[in-house]
Design an enzyme around this catalytic site. Structure first.
Site, PDB file in Angstrom:
ATOM      1  N   LYS A 153     -13.565  -5.116   9.207  1.00  0.00           N
ATOM      2  CA  LYS A 153     -14.231  -4.185   8.283  1.00  0.00           C
ATOM      3  C   LYS A 153     -15.718  -4.050   8.633  1.00  0.00           C
ATOM      4  CE  LYS A 153     -10.911  -5.216   4.629  1.00  0.00           C
ATOM      5  NZ  LYS A 153     -10.533  -6.200   3.608  1.00  0.00           N
ATOM      6  N   GLU A 160      -3.208 -10.476   3.769  1.00  0.00           N
ATOM      7  CA  GLU A 160      -2.592  -9.902   4.956  1.00  0.00           C
ATOM      8  C   GLU A 160      -1.239 -10.567   5.182  1.00  0.00           C
ATOM      9  OE1 GLU A 160      -4.139  -7.254   6.810  1.00  0.00           O
ATOM     10  OE2 GLU A 160      -5.141  -7.404   4.885  1.00  0.00           O
ATOM     11  N   VAL A 212       0.834  -1.209   0.000  1.00  0.00           N
ATOM     12  CA  VAL A 212       0.000   0.000   0.000  1.00  0.00           C
ATOM     13  C   VAL A 212       0.870   1.260   0.000  1.00  0.00           C
ATOM     14  CG1 VAL A 212      -1.787   1.290   1.244  1.00  0.00           C
ATOM     15  CG2 VAL A 212      -1.899  -1.206   1.152  1.00  0.00           C
ATOM     16  N   GLY A 225      -0.305  -9.290  -3.830  1.00  0.00           N
ATOM     17  CA  GLY A 225      -0.355  -8.260  -2.781  1.00  0.00           C
ATOM     18  C   GLY A 225      -1.718  -8.098  -2.140  1.00  0.00           C
ATOM     19  N   LYS A 280      -7.109  -1.536   8.888  1.00  0.00           N
ATOM     20  CA  LYS A 280      -8.415  -1.819   9.505  1.00  0.00           C
ATOM     21  C   LYS A 280      -8.304  -2.450  10.878  1.00  0.00           C
ATOM     22  CE  LYS A 280      -7.082  -4.847   6.409  1.00  0.00           C
ATOM     23  NZ  LYS A 280      -6.911  -5.116   5.019  1.00  0.00           N
TER      24      LYS A 280
END
Ligand code: NDP
Ligand code: HSE
Length: 405
Positions: free
Chosen positions: A199, A184, A11, A181, A99
């Site tokens: 989430k 987790e 990310v 990607g 998250k």
């Protein structure tokens, strides 16, 4: 405006990429550019385009008064919680894709942001690149949210699609999701449903105004899904999807669950495959709205993070009023006391099942063993269903899966 990225992985590197590649459109929208001053990571990145911005010292970011915007993309709660809190207390805006951190400490961190007149935004934390939190908070503000449900994990939806549509073995599909990607760091969080739970908690906190902790939501992942159940689903007009589901009950409490569901093929959610996420939200005024897009991956997720950075920069002085109330221990109803419909598969005598279960819909599957009985129940509580099932003589249950109604 000067920015820092914490965590230069899937990310974080995407955030760096977008800030460089789309600097023109960002500057045009903002009236000034967002310049990356630091990239914090534990690793070295020799030859990387942002190599000269790399630091291993968090304090470089914290103590630099020029840095107003920080994107946290490290993952986990330690040290992300401590870093985020200190940054907010130091008057810096923080955006996050994390998250786990938001689901656990969101109430507290939003409070810290409010107290220090800065923004804490985390659009990327739910749905990856899918705009969902801002629409839920802003565009649906005129509604009482009645329920939401959706596919909230790209990795597991990717695995289910590869396994059941393309006959790819589980391990191969997971390895591919990791390579792309999507997964987790510890993919158990994807497979066992913890990621969807986090989430669901964030969506529920925004929708219903109280902090919902992951330990309040009953959670089951995809590990027990059996190919026979997938075959029954497909032969009878359903797909099996891992869903986060939450609805407001007449009592004022909420029913929240993370679990595989039989989803009727007519529902938009049934068409969501691969890494895509799809979320249905029902409001009392707007009725049903559907959000769809890439739920994981570097650029889609970074797209949401960078939008949050832009939003923070635009609202540098005018803090956005975004948040929810504290945890209320009794707010989430015990799921087994809530009404639902179930697919049940087992071995036994169909007449005995009929006698005990009453009005159920029996399902057929070509080639199924003669003593296999599969059916979908009427709506009832899981507690009542379990009591009835236990009363069927010589009936051995192989599967019990929720049905989306
Ligand atoms: P990665 O593991 O690819 O990247 C995290 C980076 O942060 C790694 O380079 C890691 O280094 C670094 N890091 C970890 N701890 C520290 C620390 N204490 N100080 C400095 N750097 C640190 O993860 P992702 O980019 O995939 O995910 C980041 C976050 O975004 C997670 O919360 C994830 O759940 C979330 N997310 C991910 C999505 C995706 O598609 N991948 C989508 C939406 C959200 P090292 O590798 O050495 O530990
Ligand atoms: N592992 C997560 C997923 C990343 O697959 O959906 C996006 O939150």
């Amino acid at each position: 405006m000067k920015a820092a990225i914490m965590g230069y992985g899937v990310v974080g590197s995407g955030v760096g990429n977008i800030l460089l590649k789309n600097a023109d459109i960002i500057a045009e929208k903002l009236g000034e550019s967002i310049e990356i001053k630091y990239v914090l990571d534990l690793r070295d990145f020799p030859g990387d385009v942002l190599e000269d911005k790399l630091t291993k010292r968090f304090e470089d970011i914290l103590e630099d008064s020029e840095v107003k915007l920080v994107c946290e993309a490290m993952g986990g709660t330690k040290p992300a919680y401590d870093f985020t809190k200190r940054l907010l207390e130091a008057g810096k805006h923080v955006v996050s894709s994390n998250k786990e951190l938001v689901a656990t400490y969101g109430y507290e961190l939003l409070g810290a942001a409010k107290a220090h007149g800065v923004n804490y935004l985390f659009e990327a934390a739910v749905g990856g690149g899918v705009p969902i939190l801002r629409p839920l908070w802003q565009c649906l503000a005129a509604n009482h949210i009645e329920k939401f449900y959706g596919i909230l994990n790209g990795t597991t939806n990717f695995i289910l699609t590869k396994m059941y549509n393309e006959d790819m073995p589980f391990d191969e599909a997971l390895a591919l999701a990791q390579k792309l990607g999507y997964a987790e760091k510890d993919p158990t969080a994807d497979i066992a449903g913890a990621d969807v739970c986090r989430k669901t908690c964030i969506l529920a906190s925004i929708s219903f105004g109280k902090h919902i902790d992951p330990d309040q939501v009953q959670t089951q992942g995809i590990q027990d899904i059996n190919i026979r159940d997938v075959s029954y689903a497909k032969a009878n007009g359903y797909e099996i999807k891992l869903l986060g589901y939450c609805r407001k009950l007449d009592s004022g409490k909420i029913d929240a669950i993370v679990s595989p569901f039989f989803v009727p093929k007519g529902n938009q959610i049934a068409t969501v495959s691969d890494v895509f996420n799809g979320i249905v939200v029902v409001g009392d005024m707007v009725d049903e709205v559907f959000f769809y897009g890439r739920g994981a991956g570097s650029m889609p997720t970074a797209s949401a993070c960078v939008a949050d950075l832009i939003d923070c920069a635009m609202h540098d002085k005018a803090r956005k009023n975004f948040g929810w109330g504290a945890r209320d221990a009794g707010f989430v109803e015990n799921h087994s006391a809530c009404q639902g419909s179930y697919f049940v598969r087992g071995e036994g005598d169909i007449h005995a099942v009929k006698a005990a279960m009453g009005d159920v819909t029996f399902l057929s599957l070509q080639g199924a063993p003669l003593n296999e009985v599969a059916f979908i129940t009427q709506t009832e509580t899981e507690g009542d269903l379990d009591r009835k099932l236990a009363g069927i003589p010589d009936f051995h249950i192989s599967a019990k899966i929720r049905v989306l109604v």
